[in-house]
Design an enzyme around this catalytic site. Structure first.
Site, PDB file in Angstrom:
ATOM      1  N   ARG A   1      -9.120  16.112  32.578  1.00  0.00           N
ATOM      2  CA  ARG A   1      -8.843  14.815  31.959  1.00  0.00           C
ATOM      3  C   ARG A   1      -9.500  14.702  30.581  1.00  0.00           C
ATOM      4  O   ARG A   1      -9.063  13.933  29.754  1.00  0.00           O
ATOM      5  CB  ARG A   1      -9.408  13.689  32.842  1.00  0.00           C
ATOM      6  CG  ARG A   1      -8.659  13.432  34.111  1.00  0.00           C
ATOM      7  CD  ARG A   1      -9.425  12.465  35.019  1.00  0.00           C
ATOM      8  NE  ARG A   1      -9.664  11.152  34.457  1.00  0.00           N
ATOM      9  CZ  ARG A   1      -8.831  10.120  34.540  1.00  0.00           C
ATOM     10  NH1 ARG A   1      -7.689  10.259  35.157  1.00  0.00           N
ATOM     11  NH2 ARG A   1      -9.148   8.957  34.020  1.00  0.00           N
TER      12      ARG A   1
ATOM     13  N   ARG B   1     -12.113  19.362  21.565  1.00  0.00           N
ATOM     14  CA  ARG B   1     -11.489  19.419  20.233  1.00  0.00           C
ATOM     15  C   ARG B   1     -12.382  20.081  19.209  1.00  0.00           C
ATOM     16  O   ARG B   1     -13.595  19.900  19.248  1.00  0.00           O
ATOM     17  CB  ARG B   1     -11.270  18.012  19.676  1.00  0.00           C
ATOM     18  CG  ARG B   1     -10.267  17.206  20.354  1.00  0.00           C
ATOM     19  CD  ARG B   1      -9.892  16.021  19.472  1.00  0.00           C
ATOM     20  NE  ARG B   1      -9.196  15.078  20.310  1.00  0.00           N
ATOM     21  CZ  ARG B   1      -9.745  13.972  20.780  1.00  0.00           C
ATOM     22  NH1 ARG B   1     -10.966  13.628  20.417  1.00  0.00           N
ATOM     23  NH2 ARG B   1      -9.055  13.193  21.583  1.00  0.00           N
TER      24      ARG B   1
ATOM     25  N   ARG C   1     -14.146   7.426  46.919  1.00  0.00           N
ATOM     26  CA  ARG C   1     -15.445   7.170  46.319  1.00  0.00           C
ATOM     27  C   ARG C   1     -15.502   5.692  45.979  1.00  0.00           C
ATOM     28  O   ARG C   1     -14.528   5.128  45.454  1.00  0.00           O
ATOM     29  CB  ARG C   1     -15.603   8.022  45.045  1.00  0.00           C
ATOM     30  CG  ARG C   1     -17.021   8.047  44.505  1.00  0.00           C
ATOM     31  CD  ARG C   1     -17.953   8.820  45.403  1.00  0.00           C
ATOM     32  NE  ARG C   1     -19.269   8.966  44.800  1.00  0.00           N
ATOM     33  CZ  ARG C   1     -20.384   9.012  45.509  1.00  0.00           C
ATOM     34  NH1 ARG C   1     -20.350   8.930  46.830  1.00  0.00           N
ATOM     35  NH2 ARG C   1     -21.544   9.170  44.897  1.00  0.00           N
TER      36      ARG C   1
ATOM     37  N   ARG D   1     -22.674   4.992  33.980  1.00  0.00           N
ATOM     38  CA  ARG D   1     -22.436   4.474  32.630  1.00  0.00           C
ATOM     39  C   ARG D   1     -22.824   3.014  32.527  1.00  0.00           C
ATOM     40  O   ARG D   1     -22.888   2.307  33.523  1.00  0.00           O
ATOM     41  CB  ARG D   1     -20.993   4.694  32.178  1.00  0.00           C
ATOM     42  CG  ARG D   1     -19.941   4.411  33.213  1.00  0.00           C
ATOM     43  CD  ARG D   1     -18.563   4.957  32.785  1.00  0.00           C
ATOM     44  NE  ARG D   1     -17.617   4.765  33.858  1.00  0.00           N
ATOM     45  CZ  ARG D   1     -16.406   5.312  33.931  1.00  0.00           C
ATOM     46  NH1 ARG D   1     -15.963   6.088  32.971  1.00  0.00           N
ATOM     47  NH2 ARG D   1     -15.621   5.080  34.948  1.00  0.00           N
TER      48      ARG D   1
ATOM     49  N   GLU E   1     -22.689   0.958  36.253  1.00  0.00           N
ATOM     50  CA  GLU E   1     -21.725   1.436  37.264  1.00  0.00           C
ATOM     51  C   GLU E   1     -22.397   2.488  38.150  1.00  0.00           C
ATOM     52  O   GLU E   1     -22.707   3.580  37.693  1.00  0.00           O
ATOM     53  CB  GLU E   1     -20.536   2.030  36.505  1.00  0.00           C
ATOM     54  CG  GLU E   1     -19.328   2.281  37.349  1.00  0.00           C
ATOM     55  CD  GLU E   1     -18.137   2.700  36.476  1.00  0.00           C
ATOM     56  OE1 GLU E   1     -17.853   2.066  35.444  1.00  0.00           O
ATOM     57  OE2 GLU E   1     -17.505   3.708  36.835  1.00  0.00           O
TER      58      GLU E   1
ATOM     59  N   TYR F   1      -5.194  10.063  41.511  1.00  0.00           N
ATOM     60  CA  TYR F   1      -6.101   9.602  40.457  1.00  0.00           C
ATOM     61  C   TYR F   1      -5.259   9.205  39.240  1.00  0.00           C
ATOM     62  O   TYR F   1      -5.217   9.895  38.242  1.00  0.00           O
ATOM     63  CB  TYR F   1      -7.035  10.768  40.127  1.00  0.00           C
ATOM     64  CG  TYR F   1      -8.253  10.478  39.273  1.00  0.00           C
ATOM     65  CD1 TYR F   1      -8.456   9.277  38.631  1.00  0.00           C
ATOM     66  CD2 TYR F   1      -9.213  11.466  39.113  1.00  0.00           C
ATOM     67  CE1 TYR F   1      -9.574   9.061  37.860  1.00  0.00           C
ATOM     68  CE2 TYR F   1     -10.344  11.265  38.345  1.00  0.00           C
ATOM     69  CZ  TYR F   1     -10.510  10.045  37.721  1.00  0.00           C
ATOM     70  OH  TYR F   1     -11.627   9.846  36.948  1.00  0.00           O
TER      71      TYR F   1
ATOM     72  N   ASP G   1      -3.958   6.744  36.115  1.00  0.00           N
ATOM     73  CA  ASP G   1      -4.365   5.730  35.147  1.00  0.00           C
ATOM     74  C   ASP G   1      -3.307   4.624  35.111  1.00  0.00           C
ATOM     75  O   ASP G   1      -2.221   4.766  35.683  1.00  0.00           O
ATOM     76  CB  ASP G   1      -4.544   6.359  33.763  1.00  0.00           C
ATOM     77  CG  ASP G   1      -5.911   7.028  33.636  1.00  0.00           C
ATOM     78  OD1 ASP G   1      -6.834   6.642  34.372  1.00  0.00           O
ATOM     79  OD2 ASP G   1      -6.060   7.947  32.801  1.00  0.00           O
TER      80      ASP G   1
END
Ligand code: FAD
Ligand code: UDP
Length: 373
Positions: free
Chosen positions: A174, A178, A251, A282, A302, A350, A352
């Site tokens: 995911r 770069r 989870r 996070r 979180e 999973y 989005d």
């Protein structure tokens, strides 16, 4: 036979259920949407406090490469120009994410793509795998040992509560890698946060449609099913079949929200805490998603948690064991002709937001096609 009151009973007012209800209502079908939570919107729900939209179920950044999906959501809200550029706090230092030339400079002092590629390629040659079989092998084969050990191993193991060697490799794919100085977390063409928060989209989707919150499908299943010709089910697929093929793993998360009487807590919407010494993964500072200027701020820590039947299931754990159990439920679901299964929990994927919307629109098209035949 007595006609039923509704064409569709939609279980779950998340994005899948809301898009489905909207599209079918537009085509003259009568829908009712129920949700066991106290509010509509599922995991994209926002709560406003101090003029700040709080992402109650974790940071949600809309991104897609699909113009059709982008145009679809833009019917219901304008989007701001927020670009997700999280930071990572690791071993006392801040780094840019996703893995890009800024990260490589902060990690090794490399200034050119050639210098960074040399280090990464040497580490891939030493630690990588030809056919990676799990998340650890995949990460070592993509980015080498330093990045894996600094940013991935501990974060992943606390996020999932499993060893990186026990997790599927797709999870790490995911994240972009770069060789440009570009901190955009996503590669997609379109990105932003809906002005007014995600509730604006949900309100638009469900406008004029009957909804009921605080209603659990399983507490009154028979009478709820009798209301409509078909059920659209977006909850956990194993729960629908009373766990007969075994319990799927999920989870869970715990969100701790804090109000601070300062203007700016961390200077960025998302900061990842990659080390194992922090129990949370996070900290989100919500106002930065909308460039807020309030004199207070709200942050959310979180914490990943083990899931049990009393907790919210946030992520499917798509390892081999769970996939083989899911396959049995999937086969069984094909026999339930009057039930349509969709969404992150019923499809056990999973996904989005943009993928959920696409999946719901595709499902509507499939049904309409069959009806036309
Ligand atoms: P949900 O939103 O989970 O909706 C399902 C609904 O069904 C829930 O409201 C639930 O209460 C209800 N329900 C379940 N069982 C029953 C029952 N028995 N009776 C009645 N109601 C029931 N996606 C992105 O694109 N960008 C992001 O940045 C992003 N960040 C995320 C961060 C986190 C922490 C999480 C967990 C997800 C994130 N996502 C993100 C994914 C996104 O949340 C999902 O793709 C999307 O919200 C899933 O929609 P859904 O309708 O399938 O499920
Ligand atoms: N990940 C990581 N380090 C990070 C961020 C992500 O190792 O700093 C891994 C982790 O395994 C996580 C996965 O990449 O579950 C996907 O990350 P993403 O940010 O897409 O997760 P989400 O926002 O869906 O929780």
């Amino acid at each position: 036979m007595k006609e039923k009151k509704y064409d569709y009973l939609i279980v779950g007012a998340g994005l899948f259920g809301s898009v489905f209800a909207h599209e079918m209502t537009k085509r003259g079908k009568k829908c009712i949407v129920i949700d066991k939570r106290k509010h509509l919107g599922g995991n994209v729900y926002c709560e406003e406090k101090e003029g700040i939209n709080i992402h109650k179920y974790g940071a949600h950044i809309f991104h897609t490469n699909d113009k059709k999906i982008w145009d679809y959501v833009n019917q219901f809200a304008d989007f701001n120009n927020y670009i997700n550029s999280p930071l990572s706090l690791s071993k006392g230092k801040l780094y840019n994410l996703p893995f890009n030339m800024n990260t490589f400079y902060q990690l090794w002092g490399t200034k050119t793509p050639e210098e960074a590629k040399k280090i990464i390629n040497e580490q891939i040659a030493e630690y990588g795998f030809k056919s990676p079989k799990n998340l650890e092998e995949q990460a070592l084969s993509l980015v080498g040992k330093d990045i894996y050990e600094t940013f991935i191993k501990s974060y992943t193991e606390k996020q999932w509560g499993k060893k990186a060697t026990e997790l599927p490799s797709f999870i790490i794919k995911r994240l972009p890698v770069r060789f440009t100085y570009n901190n955009n977390y996503f590669n997609d063409m379109y990105q932003g946060i809906p002005v007014g928060g995600y509730n604006t989209i949900i309100d638009g989707l469900l406008s004029g449609i009957e909804t009921k919150t605080s209603v659990d499908f399983f507490e009154d299943r028979i009478s709820l099913e009798s209301l409509a010709d078909k059920v659209v089910y977006t909850g956990k697929i194993d729960e629908f079949f009373d766990y007969k093929h075994g319990q799927l793993e999920y989870r869970s998360l715990r969100f701790e929200h804090e109000l601070h009487t300062i203007e700016n807590y961390q200077g960025n919407a998302v900061v990842n805490y990659n080390d194992a010494s922090y129990a949370f993964t996070r900290i989100i500072e919500h106002k930065h998603f909308e460039f807020g200027k309030q004199n207070k701020t709200i942050i959310t820590k979180e914490y990943p948690e083990n899931w049990n039947r009393k907790k919210e299931a946030y992520y499917p754990i798509n390892n081999d064991r769970n996939q083989s159990i899911f396959k049995k439920y999937k086969e069984e679901s094909k026999l339930s002709k009057d039930v349509i299964f969709g969404g992150r929990l019923a499809e056990y994927r999973y996904y989005d937001m943009h993928q959920i919307i696409a999946s719901s629109l595709t499902k509507v098209e499939e049904i309409l096609k069959i009806e036309r035949q």
